[in-house]
Scaffold this motif. Structure first.
Motif, PDB file in Angstrom:
ATOM      1  N   ALA A   1     -13.724 -28.067 -16.680  1.00 12.47           N
ATOM      2  CA  ALA A   1     -14.953 -26.919 -15.859  1.00 12.47           C
ATOM      3  C   ALA A   1     -14.515 -26.004 -17.148  1.00 12.47           C
ATOM      4  O   ALA A   1     -16.119 -25.924 -18.069  1.00 12.47           O
TER       5      ALA A   1
ATOM      6  N   ILE B   1     -14.491 -22.586 -13.900  1.00 10.86           N
ATOM      7  CA  ILE B   1     -15.581 -22.275 -14.255  1.00 10.86           C
ATOM      8  C   ILE B   1     -16.195 -21.331 -14.368  1.00 10.86           C
ATOM      9  O   ILE B   1     -16.841 -20.429 -15.462  1.00 10.86           O
TER      10      ILE B   1
ATOM     11  N   GLU C   1     -13.528 -24.266  -7.043  1.00  8.93           N
ATOM     12  CA  GLU C   1     -13.250 -25.509  -6.771  1.00  8.93           C
ATOM     13  C   GLU C   1     -15.263 -26.478  -7.661  1.00  8.93           C
ATOM     14  O   GLU C   1     -15.595 -26.215  -6.793  1.00  8.93           O
ATOM     15  N   THR C   2     -14.460 -27.027  -9.172  1.00 13.10           N
ATOM     16  CA  THR C   2     -15.855 -27.499  -9.304  1.00 13.10           C
ATOM     17  C   THR C   2     -15.621 -28.748  -9.444  1.00 13.10           C
ATOM     18  O   THR C   2     -16.445 -29.840  -8.642  1.00 13.10           O
TER      19      THR C   2
ATOM     20  N   ALA D   1     -21.895 -26.409 -13.302  1.00 14.38           N
ATOM     21  CA  ALA D   1     -21.187 -27.133 -13.913  1.00 14.38           C
ATOM     22  C   ALA D   1     -22.219 -28.632 -14.579  1.00 14.38           C
ATOM     23  O   ALA D   1     -22.142 -28.822 -15.306  1.00 14.38           O
TER      24      ALA D   1
ATOM     25  N   PRO E   1     -11.538 -19.181  -9.876  1.00 14.78           N
ATOM     26  CA  PRO E   1     -12.894 -20.150 -11.035  1.00 14.78           C
ATOM     27  C   PRO E   1     -12.209 -20.175 -12.257  1.00 14.78           C
ATOM     28  O   PRO E   1     -12.987 -19.715 -13.041  1.00 14.78           O
TER      29      PRO E   1
ATOM     30  N   THR F   1     -18.643 -31.664  -7.592  1.00  8.35           N
ATOM     31  CA  THR F   1     -19.533 -31.702  -8.737  1.00  8.35           C
ATOM     32  C   THR F   1     -20.379 -33.326  -8.463  1.00  8.35           C
ATOM     33  O   THR F   1     -21.811 -33.790  -8.355  1.00  8.35           O
TER      34      THR F   1
ATOM     35  N   SER G   1     -20.490 -23.451  -8.127  1.00  8.14           N
ATOM     36  CA  SER G   1     -19.669 -23.992  -9.086  1.00  8.14           C
ATOM     37  C   SER G   1     -20.542 -25.828  -9.629  1.00  8.14           C
ATOM     38  O   SER G   1     -20.341 -26.096 -10.891  1.00  8.14           O
ATOM     39  N   ALA G   2     -21.029 -26.098  -9.185  1.00  9.62           N
ATOM     40  CA  ALA G   2     -21.599 -27.938  -9.160  1.00  9.62           C
ATOM     41  C   ALA G   2     -22.396 -27.860  -9.787  1.00  9.62           C
ATOM     42  O   ALA G   2     -23.023 -27.745 -10.332  1.00  9.62           O
TER      43      ALA G   2
ATOM     44  N   THR H   1     -21.404 -23.987  -0.341  1.00 11.78           N
ATOM     45  CA  THR H   1     -20.680 -23.417  -1.058  1.00 11.78           C
ATOM     46  C   THR H   1     -19.629 -22.784   0.103  1.00 11.78           C
ATOM     47  O   THR H   1     -18.510 -23.459   0.252  1.00 11.78           O
TER      48      THR H   1
END
Lengths: 281, 329
Positions: free
Chosen positions: A211, A119, B254-255, B284, A117, B259, B280-281, B91
């Motif tokens: 990201a 991020i 995956e971001t 972010a 990922p 998001t 990830s969201a 997630t």
């Protein structure tokens, strides 16, 4: 007709229909995305976008100049740092360490980094660069991109060098060329278009990465060329503008998205054409 | 002439020795440059792990294992209460729904491309799929936010709610006020995003089936579906699973596609049309404005995500490697 045949034929037709449906379904979604992107992006696309900086909140005058320049700088820096490293690492894997234990470990780790990922890469650079430097900076953003570039370039370099026939290397060695020159003068030249393909693909990959930039380069409302300050860039600008309440900002976000998509598609197509040339030879 | 050849004789051995030693030095430098570059890949992985652990350490010390099953996320409380249950749930649920949609459709497209599609259509569709796999995820996220979200909230969800109203379990899953921001919307966008990955890997994998096998099956009178089910899929099973897990790895981490439309809510709701969040969201949207324990908690979330995706991706690679060995590469 035999009822078993009838049943088998019917199942086959149903499944074929479903597969056809799946293809139509997938292609429709994806076409829908491109059409809305084109429609919304083109309405806002004008010269202003390339000549003016991002507007302050509420204003309806302004473009994306600082973001475009910032993205270019960070992408070039990221690829400039990451591509040589990936290239050399790929060279080691394909030329020196073919049957090495180290090679299979590195290849495995690299494949994982390839789809890790993005991020997480951002978090890594935040801890490794932003915190020690006491501030968000363009150079941190570029380093984050470089970390993403390395696995892509490494993978393609190794694959392409392995395609170079060994007879070429043996012939060069037989003429007395030292190993490093065999690689530089013979293997690199034979695999040149493939190596460029890898770099292009890596550039395409990082051109739209958002990201890892969110908390490394951050963004900047103003035009800045300084590498140790925050720097505007297209993806993060889009990210900020999409969630804003201003219609003009949203319009700019669409235009920026269209610019990124066109760049990425052009790079991908360029890479593919180069790759096709190589296989045709 | 004679003088010149004397010069060459005199200069020859000297230059030769010099040139050879220069070659040797060049060889050695080049070898070490490439070797160190290759080792830098391992250093990057080590750096990622170390920097995540160092950053997450304060939160680990503060919350311990209970971080994993605390649902409350209150970074501004004093002292802050942080728990990973909400983002972990989001997630896993979004990735699960996304794979549920993307696997059958992706495999269907792959079968269509390799077995059914007329030759002249194969290249354009295959190319389109490959290109779409390269589109940055923020574009998908934007599209989900501006186009898909409103459509789902205004048309699709009221429809589903009407259908499943009163049905025991499904009723609860689809209940709730329609919203732009929900787990389901995020999952749908994820599905659309990983679709090209699954298709392009499956197509590659299907191509490893030796034509003789398929021809033999067609020869004894199998229909297309029977060839796919009894020859192509069994032959490539490991590769398909590897490809699917690769796509799962993407979906989990995956971001940007997620998001905008997930709503960033840490509460777990029984309805998939309710807002939620993913690891990830959460990172972010909160990381840039966080500090202290809050930031450390977010890094700990990142560490969890990294461990999760690392194992999924490692399993995927091992499976794909097995298929490659079988194909004799």
């Amino acid at each position: 007709m035999n009822p078993i045949y009838v049943r088998r034929r019917r199942t086959d037709i149903v499944i074929r229909g479903l597969c056809f449906g799946a293809a139509a379904f997938g292609v429709t979604w994806l076409a829908l995305i491109l059409v809305t992107l084109l429609y919304n992006g083109l309405t806002g696309l004008n010269l202003q976008i390339f000549t003016e900086n991002t507007p302050p909140p509420g204003s309806t005058e302004g473009g994306l100049l600082n973001a475009i320049v910032g993205s270019l700088i960070m992408t070039v820096l990221g690829v400039g740092i990451g591509a040589p490293l990936g290239l050399f690492a790929g060279t080691y894997l394909a030329e020196y360490g073919r049957n090495d234990k180290l090679t299979s470990v590195i290849r495995f780790i690299n494949d994982i980094l390839l789809s890790a990922p993005s991020i997480i890469i951002g978090l890594f650079i935040y801890g490794a660069v932003v915190v020690p430097m006491r501030g968000f900076s363009a150079i941190a953003g570029a380093l984050a991109l470089a970390v993403i570039v390395i696995p892509v370039v490494l993978r393609t370099t190794e694959d392409m060098l392995l395609l170079v026939p060994n007879a070429l290397r043996e012939a060069a060695s037989a003429l007395g060329l030292p190993r490093s020159l065999v690689i530089k003068r013979i293997a690199y030249r034979a695999a040149r278009s493939g190596l460029i393909t890898g770099v292009l693909l890596a550039t395409a990959r990082v051109a739209g990465e958002t990201a890892p930039l969110l908390f490394t380069a951050l963004s900047n409302q103003f035009f800045s060329l300084s590498l140790n300050k925050t720097m505007a860039n297209l993806p993060v600008t889009i990210n900020n503008f999409v969630q804003s309440p201003y219609a003009y900002w949203k319009q700019l976000a669409w235009s920026g998205a269209l610019l990124i998509t066109i760049t990425v598609l052009a790079l991908n197509i360029g890479a593919r054409i180069l790759g096709a040339e190589r296989t045709a030879k | 002439m004679a003088v010149e050849s004397n010069v060459v004789d005199a200069a020859g051995p000297y230059d030769r020795a010099k040139a050879l030693s220069a070659f040797k030095l060049g060889d050695l430098t080049f070898y070490w440059i490439t070797r160190l570059s290759a080792i830098s890949v391992l250093l990057i992985l080590g750096g990622i792990i170390i920097s995540l652990i160092v950053g997450a350490f304060p939160a680990m010390k503060e919350y311990g294992l209970s971080f994993l099953w605390t649902q409350r996320w209150a970074p501004s409380a004093d002292p802050p209460v942080l728990g990973a249950l909400g983002p972990m749930y989001g997630t896993l649920v979004t990735s699960f729904i996304a794979m549920l949609i993307a696997i059958p459709v992706g495999l269907g497209i792959a079968i269509f491309l390799t077995e059914l599609c007329p030759q002249w259509l194969r290249r354009p569709i295959g190319m389109a799929v490959e290109l779409l796999a390269g589109i940055p995820s923020i574009i998908y996220g934007m599209w989900g936010f501006f186009v898909l979200g409103p459509f789902l909230a205004n048309t699709f969800q009221p429809f589903m709610i009407r259908i499943f109203d009163g049905v025991p379990v499904l009723g609860a899953i689809f209940a709730g006020p329609p919203s732009y921001l929900s787990l389901f919307n995020a999952a749908l966008i994820l599905a659309i995003m990983v679709l090209p990955f699954i298709t392009s890997i499956s197509v590659d994998v299907f191509k490893t089936v030796p034509p003789v096998l398929k021809e033999a099956a067609y020869g004894v009178g199998c229909t297309t579906w029977e060839v796919v089910r009894s020859v192509v899929i069994p032959y490539t099973r490991v590769g398909i699973i590897g490809g699917v897990m690769l796509a799962l790895g993407r979906a989990l981490g995956e971001t940007m596609a997620v998001t905008f439309i997930i709503g960033n809510s840490f509460r777990i709701s029984s309805s998939i049309f309710a807002p939620g969040t993913t690891i990830s969201a959460a990172i972010a949207s909160e990381f840039a404005e966080s500090d202290g324990l809050h930031q450390s908690g977010l890094i700990l979330l990142g560490l969890l995500l990294f461990v999760l995706t690392f194992f999924v991706l490692a399993a995927a690679r091992l499976m794909l490697l097995r298929l490659e060995k079988k194909a004799g590469k």
